[in-house]
Scaffold this motif. Sequence first.
Motif, PDB file in Angstrom:
ATOM      1  N   TYR A 133       9.582 -10.812   7.431  1.00 32.34           N
ATOM      2  CA  TYR A 133       8.646  -9.688   7.424  1.00 32.34           C
ATOM      3  C   TYR A 133       9.338  -8.411   7.905  1.00 32.34           C
ATOM      4  N   LEU A 134       9.107  -7.312   7.188  1.00 31.84           N
ATOM      5  CA  LEU A 134       9.597  -6.002   7.585  1.00 31.84           C
ATOM      6  C   LEU A 134       8.389  -5.146   7.962  1.00 31.84           C
ATOM      7  N   LYS A 135       8.407  -4.577   9.147  1.00 30.25           N
ATOM      8  CA  LYS A 135       7.296  -3.718   9.580  1.00 30.25           C
ATOM      9  C   LYS A 135       7.517  -2.326   9.020  1.00 30.25           C
ATOM     10  N   ASP A 136       6.723  -1.969   8.038  1.00 32.33           N
ATOM     11  CA  ASP A 136       6.887  -0.701   7.324  1.00 32.33           C
ATOM     12  C   ASP A 136       5.912   0.324   7.909  1.00 32.33           C
ATOM     13  N   THR A 137       5.005   0.862   7.126  1.00 33.36           N
ATOM     14  CA  THR A 137       4.035   1.815   7.671  1.00 33.36           C
ATOM     15  C   THR A 137       2.738   1.108   8.020  1.00 33.36           C
ATOM     16  N   PRO A 138       2.205   1.321   9.239  1.00 41.15           N
ATOM     17  CA  PRO A 138       0.954   0.642   9.622  1.00 41.15           C
ATOM     18  C   PRO A 138      -0.235   1.019   8.744  1.00 41.15           C
ATOM     19  N   LEU A 139      -0.121   2.131   8.007  1.00 42.92           N
ATOM     20  CA  LEU A 139      -1.229   2.541   7.149  1.00 42.92           C
ATOM     21  C   LEU A 139      -1.289   1.735   5.850  1.00 42.92           C
ATOM     22  N   GLY A 140      -0.238   0.970   5.553  1.00 42.30           N
ATOM     23  CA  GLY A 140      -0.285   0.110   4.376  1.00 42.30           C
ATOM     24  C   GLY A 140       0.787   0.425   3.353  1.00 42.30           C
ATOM     25  N   VAL A 141       1.331  -0.641   2.746  1.00 45.89           N
ATOM     26  CA  VAL A 141       2.378  -0.518   1.728  1.00 45.89           C
ATOM     27  C   VAL A 141       1.749  -0.745   0.360  1.00 45.89           C
ATOM     28  N   ASN A 142       1.908   0.226  -0.530  1.00 53.15           N
ATOM     29  CA  ASN A 142       1.326   0.129  -1.869  1.00 53.15           C
ATOM     30  C   ASN A 142       2.314  -0.327  -2.922  1.00 53.15           C
ATOM     31  N   ALA A 143       3.624  -0.126  -2.668  1.00 49.37           N
ATOM     32  CA  ALA A 143       4.611  -0.398  -3.718  1.00 49.37           C
ATOM     33  C   ALA A 143       5.953  -0.724  -3.091  1.00 49.37           C
ATOM     34  N   VAL A 144       6.722  -1.531  -3.816  1.00 51.26           N
ATOM     35  CA  VAL A 144       8.069  -1.890  -3.367  1.00 51.26           C
ATOM     36  C   VAL A 144       8.973  -2.003  -4.592  1.00 51.26           C
ATOM     37  N   SER A 145      10.235  -1.586  -4.443  1.00 54.28           N
ATOM     38  CA  SER A 145      11.189  -1.651  -5.558  1.00 54.28           C
ATOM     39  C   SER A 145      12.586  -1.897  -5.001  1.00 54.28           C
ATOM     40  N   TRP A 146      13.364  -2.727  -5.709  1.00 57.15           N
ATOM     41  CA  TRP A 146      14.730  -3.053  -5.281  1.00 57.15           C
ATOM     42  C   TRP A 146      15.735  -2.076  -5.884  1.00 57.15           C
ATOM     43  N   ALA A 147      16.768  -1.781  -5.106  1.00 54.30           N
ATOM     44  CA  ALA A 147      17.919  -1.075  -5.672  1.00 54.30           C
ATOM     45  C   ALA A 147      18.615  -2.008  -6.650  1.00 54.30           C
TER      46      ALA A 147
END
Length: 322
Positions: A133-147
């Motif tokens: 698990y990666l703690k990103d923004t507490p407001l919520g993650v809408n999208a993710v993309s790999w390099a």
Amino acid sequence: GEGDDAQLDYYGTKLATSSSDRTIKVYDVSGNSYSPNATLTGHSGPIYQLSWSHPKYGSILASASFDSSVLIHRESRPGEWILVKAFVGLHESSVNSVAFAPHEYGLCCAAGSSDGRVSVLSHEVDDSWTVEYLKDTPLGVNAVSWAPYGVGSTTAGDADNNGEDDVQPNPPRLVTGGSDNGIRFWRKDATTGTWEQEAFESANPDVGHKDWVRDVAWAPNVIPGRAVVASCSEDKTVIIWKQGGEDGDDEDDKLWTPAVLHEFDDPVWRVSWSITGNILAVSSGDSTVTLWKEGLDGSWSQVSQVEDVAGGNKGDEAVAGQ
């Protein structure tokens, strides 16, 4: 609407579509004809995103849902699917995005959730799966993309390697888009194997999104050493971010330079690069898909418009399977 997703597989021979009825419909694609392959069940809520693995791992499809879970499906023989792994309760709330990594990193996918975390799901040699698990923004993650996968030279001119560059695979990197109106970058440390958030420095802090970031898309490698990311938002804009690849010093290489591609009439839900990385498909409003290309002077212009008369926001079909 924005809740639907459609993804072509690597070869463009299968189309997977999700809808709010909690099922996934898979079609076999031959030329312009689509024949039903299977209907996949297992989610107890709307399905927000689908992702195909690279075919070297077989015909594998990941699905992310409002039900807090990610399911991994595999076609065992034509038209017959098995549920390989059900990550039920993977997150504490809706899973909004899922994306398989470049195949060189193994069978691995990342998922972004409204609980503010990204989960990285990795298939191990003993057939088990690990979750980080990666703690990103507490407001919520809408999208993710790999390099995209790439190699880079490290330690140029060190005394112990006779001045020759040591070419190593670049560490895996991710970009996320959040309900804090921002994007964030993550990198898996080559030494420790842990994911760490990168320091984010913009060359122009005045240019940024002013509402939720709905999608992010890391472009395929076009210029060596240059990273290009597209982000889109409910603020009706698409921003193109570029890092590195210039003849500057190392400090300049860390800066991200933003440029607004266009201000649209409606919220922008999805961005998707062509395989070659020179065309960006943008899904905005109810059913509008536009295609954009960068000119030599760095400005972006529209190359065509694709009207999706069905009204389903299936812009991903315009650029196969990205």
